[in-house]
Design an enzyme around this catalytic site. Structure first.
Site, PDB file in Angstrom:
ATOM      1  CB  THR A   1      -0.934  -0.004   1.229  1.00 52.48           C
ATOM      2  OG1 THR A   1      -1.771  -1.150   1.162  1.00 52.48           O
ATOM      3  CG2 THR A   1      -1.792   1.245   1.291  1.00 52.48           C
TER       4      THR A   1
ATOM      5  CE1 TYR B   1      -3.675  -0.360  -1.467  1.00 52.20           C
ATOM      6  CE2 TYR B   1      -5.682   0.461  -0.449  1.00 52.20           C
ATOM      7  CZ  TYR B   1      -4.573  -0.357  -0.419  1.00 52.20           C
ATOM      8  OH  TYR B   1      -4.361  -1.196   0.651  1.00 52.20           O
TER       9      TYR B   1
ATOM     10  CB  THR C   1       0.105  -3.341   6.498  1.00 49.59           C
ATOM     11  OG1 THR C   1      -1.135  -3.266   5.782  1.00 49.59           O
ATOM     12  CG2 THR C   1       0.799  -1.993   6.464  1.00 49.59           C
ATOM     13  CG  ASP C   2      -2.991  -7.127   3.737  1.00 52.94           C
ATOM     14  OD1 ASP C   2      -3.398  -6.345   4.614  1.00 52.94           O
ATOM     15  OD2 ASP C   2      -3.528  -7.228   2.613  1.00 52.94           O
TER      16      ASP C   2
ATOM     17  CE  LYS D   1      -3.593  -4.501   8.099  1.00 52.77           C
ATOM     18  NZ  LYS D   1      -3.562  -4.517   6.623  1.00 52.77           N
TER      19      LYS D   1
ATOM     20  CD  GLU E   1      -9.754 -26.724  27.432  1.00 52.54           C
ATOM     21  OE1 GLU E   1     -10.932 -27.142  27.460  1.00 52.54           O
ATOM     22  OE2 GLU E   1      -9.414 -25.671  26.882  1.00 52.54           O
TER      23      GLU E   1
END
Length: 364
Positions: free
Chosen positions: A50, A63, A129-130, A202, A321
């Site tokens: 981005t 975009y 950023t993903d 993120k 567990e």
């Protein structure tokens, strides 16, 4: 081949952000120049994202990622050349949703060459950023250097009103060029905040405050006027993992746990050749009886199984567990599923597949 750029450029105004970015530029760097000391050498490696995006007319906030080169991003920021002697190379031009082993290997190869040849005092990687946290964590596990490696991106494209990329890139350059950043591992810089690769996540789809470290907090803060680390640099821990001679890494699938889950997703991953499976479990890394039974069967077939959690924070504990010792599972501790997958890929590539050895590696 990466496209190169040296920083002997003329600075251009960028979408009216020049005034905002010049605030605080009378920084210690200017004093450094006045004393005649050399500026740090920083290599900027562009991958897209981005931060390099351009608007698209399909929607008001639409975009396309990776359209602006790292060289042009740098050239648009007034005063950034006062921070360091810069060079820029384009490794890829993709959105980080398309990040892949080849780009990771290319980054490692270029960074290692720059460090080994003593070309640089710091490295900045522009990135979407993903999957930024995954790339940062991958590099943290394979690069053995004190040279600052800083990943930076943005939540708004370069053509947006109020684009956050220029300020983020300026601050990343400041961190990468600072002597006090040495020996801190791979760092992520956005929104005036510095995070460590192991902890950063993120956490929001669109907010500029999206990056947080829920289980640890940031390691420092940076703006145009100051750089502040919260703790001294810690000694390096653990042995760095080796990469194969060429991509790709072994296949590791993430299985997302949910209500009314059966064994089908686990069995399908095994059929498709997964060498490892990370469970994004409910709560403390748990899942349905059918899914756990299928994971146990996969482990008996030699598939490495690691339990993580779909919850956004907290540690996954052993033998609470789920009987991990009996079933042959490891747990991710503080690592979220996507980072657990990265580490497990590297461990399998290095021949580390026995559950206790895998668990020791996650603990390091």
């Amino acid at each position: 081949m990466p496209r190169s750029f040296q920083s002997n450029y003329s600075v251009r105004p960028f979408l009216g952000l020049a005034a905002a970015l010049t605030i605080g530029l009378a920084s210690p760097v200017s004093a450094q120049q006045a004393t005649g000391t050399a500026l740090a050498r920083v290599l900027v490696l562009g991958t897209g994202g981005t931060i390099a995006g351009q608007a698209n007319a399909r929607a008001g906030n639409a975009y396309d990622s990776g359209k602006v080169s790292a060289a042009n991003l740098i050239a648009a920021i007034p005063g950034i050349d006062n921070l360091a002697q810069m060079s820029a190379e384009q490794i890829s031009s993709i959105g980080s949703q398309d990040m892949n082993d080849k780009v990771w290997f290319d980054l490692v190869k270029r960074i290692r060459a720059a460090v080994d040849n003593k070309e640089v005092d710091g490295v900045v990687i522009t990135h979407g950023t993903d999957t930024m946290e995954e790339t940062a964590f991958f590099l943290q596990n394979v690069l053995d250097t004190d040279v600052p490696i800083v990943l930076v991106g943005s939540m708004r494209p370069s053509t947006a009103i109020g684009a956050d990329g220029p300020a983020n890139l300026y601050e990343a350059m400041r961190v990468a060029s600072a002597p006090e950043s040495r020996g801190r591992g791979v760092l992520v810089v956005l929104n005036d905040t510095i995070h460590a690769a192991r902890w950063v996540q993120k956490t929001n789809t669109t907010s500029v405050e999206t990056f947080r470290s829920p289980d640890a907090g940031p390691v420092g803060y940076v703006d145009t006027g100051a750089l502040r680390f919260l703790q001294p640099a810690a000694p390096a821990r653990g042995t760095k993992l080796k990469l194969p001679d060429a991509p790709s890494l072994p296949r590791v699938d993430i299985i997302y746990s949910h209500a009314n889950m059966d064994a089908a997703e686990v069995e399908d991953a095994v059929r498709r050749g997964a060498k490892g499976i990370v469970l994004a479990g409910v709560g403390d890394g748990n899942s349905s009886k059918g899914a756990i039974d299928a994971l146990a069967a996969a482990a008996k077939q030699g598939v490495v199984v690691v339990r993580s959690t779909r919850v956004g924070s907290g540690f996954v504990n052993r033998n609470v567990e789920v009987e991990d010792d009996k079933l042959g599972f490891a747990v991710s501790l503080d690592l979220n599923p996507q980072k657990a997958r990265v580490l497990l890929e590297l461990l399998i590539a290095n021949g580390i597949t026995e559950p206790s050895a895998v668990q020791q590696a996650f603990a390091r």
